[in-house]
Design a protein around this motif. Structure first.
Motif, mmCIF file in Angstrom:
data_model
loop_
_atom_site.group_PDB
_atom_site.id
_atom_site.type_symbol
_atom_site.label_atom_id
_atom_site.label_comp_id
_atom_site.label_asym_id
_atom_site.label_seq_id
_atom_site.Cartn_x
_atom_site.Cartn_y
_atom_site.Cartn_z
ATOM 1 N N PRO A 190 0.820 -1.218 0.000
ATOM 2 C CA PRO A 190 0.000 0.000 0.000
ATOM 3 C C PRO A 190 0.853 1.266 0.000
ATOM 4 O O PRO A 190 1.982 1.273 0.507
ATOM 5 N N GLY B 58 -9.176 -2.473 -1.226
ATOM 6 C CA GLY B 58 -9.238 -1.196 -0.528
ATOM 7 C C GLY B 58 -10.193 -1.224 0.645
ATOM 8 O O GLY B 58 -9.914 -0.655 1.698
ATOM 9 N N LEU C 104 -8.538 -2.976 3.579
ATOM 10 C CA LEU C 104 -7.532 -2.131 4.211
ATOM 11 C C LEU C 104 -8.189 -0.995 4.986
ATOM 12 O O LEU C 104 -7.724 -0.627 6.077
ATOM 13 N N GLU D 260 -7.653 -0.093 8.911
ATOM 14 C CA GLU D 260 -7.198 1.228 9.349
ATOM 15 C C GLU D 260 -8.184 1.835 10.343
ATOM 16 O O GLU D 260 -7.791 2.412 11.360
ATOM 17 N N VAL E 119 -9.396 5.908 1.185
ATOM 18 C CA VAL E 119 -8.767 4.636 0.833
ATOM 19 C C VAL E 119 -9.388 4.116 -0.449
ATOM 20 O O VAL E 119 -10.612 4.096 -0.602
ATOM 21 N N GLY F 73 -8.830 1.138 -3.897
ATOM 22 C CA GLY F 73 -8.088 0.110 -4.599
ATOM 23 C C GLY F 73 -7.364 0.752 -5.768
ATOM 24 O O GLY F 73 -7.647 1.896 -6.131
ATOM 25 N N ALA G 71 -4.556 0.936 -1.838
ATOM 26 C CA ALA G 71 -4.304 -0.453 -1.437
ATOM 27 C C ALA G 71 -3.739 -1.234 -2.595
ATOM 28 O O ALA G 71 -4.179 -1.081 -3.742
#
Length: 281
Positions: free
Chosen positions: A126, A162, A165, A169, A247, A249, A279
């Motif tokens: 990432p 994404g 992730l 997060e 965030v 992809g 991501a």
């Protein structure tokens, strides 16, 4: 502190923006129990040309990182060559690469369209691009802590990376998540009216189905599903205006399968005011 073998790498050039990126990288490394590697790549026409600050930039950034978080393990890396190529190569064994969206000196071309864009397209981990990173160059300005994280969810396999992730997060930060799915009115067919209510309901149901397994895996993360009739990039930029980060992809639905970076991700990287986390597998 137990550290992960894969470090967080941050690119520095001595500019205020790069010190802001270091603060984000320090925060990520501490929260996930990883060591920090400060990288200064000197882009010079002649690989043998002497550089007075060859090691000082990385060392100075490392000292500041240790001052901010005394328990953090920090190493430095100084190299000559193409910043994008060197950082892409280093990313193959990293957990995360952090860069400011713009820079000077060693990263004189560090802006979206060059180093940040190439990392987002080709990194092996990432990539966090911190826009206007100079805002956080000093410890007197706290990093954002309570704003929600925004994630784009269009149902594609790349977007799912994404979404995963983003949930991780949000959980590590203890903040809510806003999942955005944009939809647009389909092309009109002769003599047929478009049922916009049905289109909105279809988008809502698809987003709920996409989020269901991740909500089950991360039950502590508050999630706001948001379906918007708009172009995807516009919907994400609007939702991310006051976000902690956006965030994404590397690419979503549509386009060509061999593209490393989709047009929506590029547009968000170009125009977002918040940090953008791309991501990658």
């Amino acid at each position: 502190m137990t550290t992960n073998r894969r470090p967080v790498i941050v690119g520095v050039d001595g500019s205020p923006a790069s010190f802001g990126a270091v603060r984000w990288a320090v925060d990520e490394a501490m929260r996930h129990g990883q060591l920090l590697r400060v990288a200064h790549v000197i882009a010079v026409p002649d690989a043998f040309e002497p550089a007075a600050d060859e090691h000082e930039v990385a060392l100075h950034a490392a000292v500041e990182a240790r001052n901010w978080q005394p328990g953090l393990l920090v190493t430095t890396f100084t190299w000559r060559g193409s910043p994008a190529h060197v950082l892409v190569d280093q990313s193959q064994s990293a957990a995360l690469v952090v860069v400011g969206s713009r820079g000077t000196g060693g990263f004189h071309s560090l802006r979206i369209g060059s180093v940040g864009l190439q990392l987002a397209a080709h990194a092996g981990c990432p990539v966090l691009v911190v826009h206007h990173a100079e805002r956080w160059a000093g410890p007197e300005v706290p990093l954002p802590q309570h704003q929600p994280i925004v994630v784009g969810a269009d149902g594609s396999a790349h977007a799912e990376v994404g979404v995963e992730l983003a949930f991780a997060e949000a959980m590590s930060r203890g903040v809510p998540l806003i999942a955005v799915r944009a939809w647009q009115e389909p092309a009109h067919r002769w003599g047929r009216a478009t049922d916009l209510t049905r289109c909105a309901a279809t988008a809502h149901d698809a987003l709920a189905a996409e989020l269901a397994p991740w909500r089950a895996k991360y039950p502590s993360v508050p999630v706001e599903p948001r379906t918007v009739q708009a172009a995807p990039a516009a919907a994400l930029l609007d939702a991310g205006r006051d976000a902690l980060m956006i965030v994404l992809g590397p690419r979503g639905t549509g386009g060509f399968d061999d593209l490393r970076l989709g047009s929506v991700t590029q547009q968000v990287l170009d125009h977002a005011s918040a940090p953008v986390l791309v991501a990658r597998h």
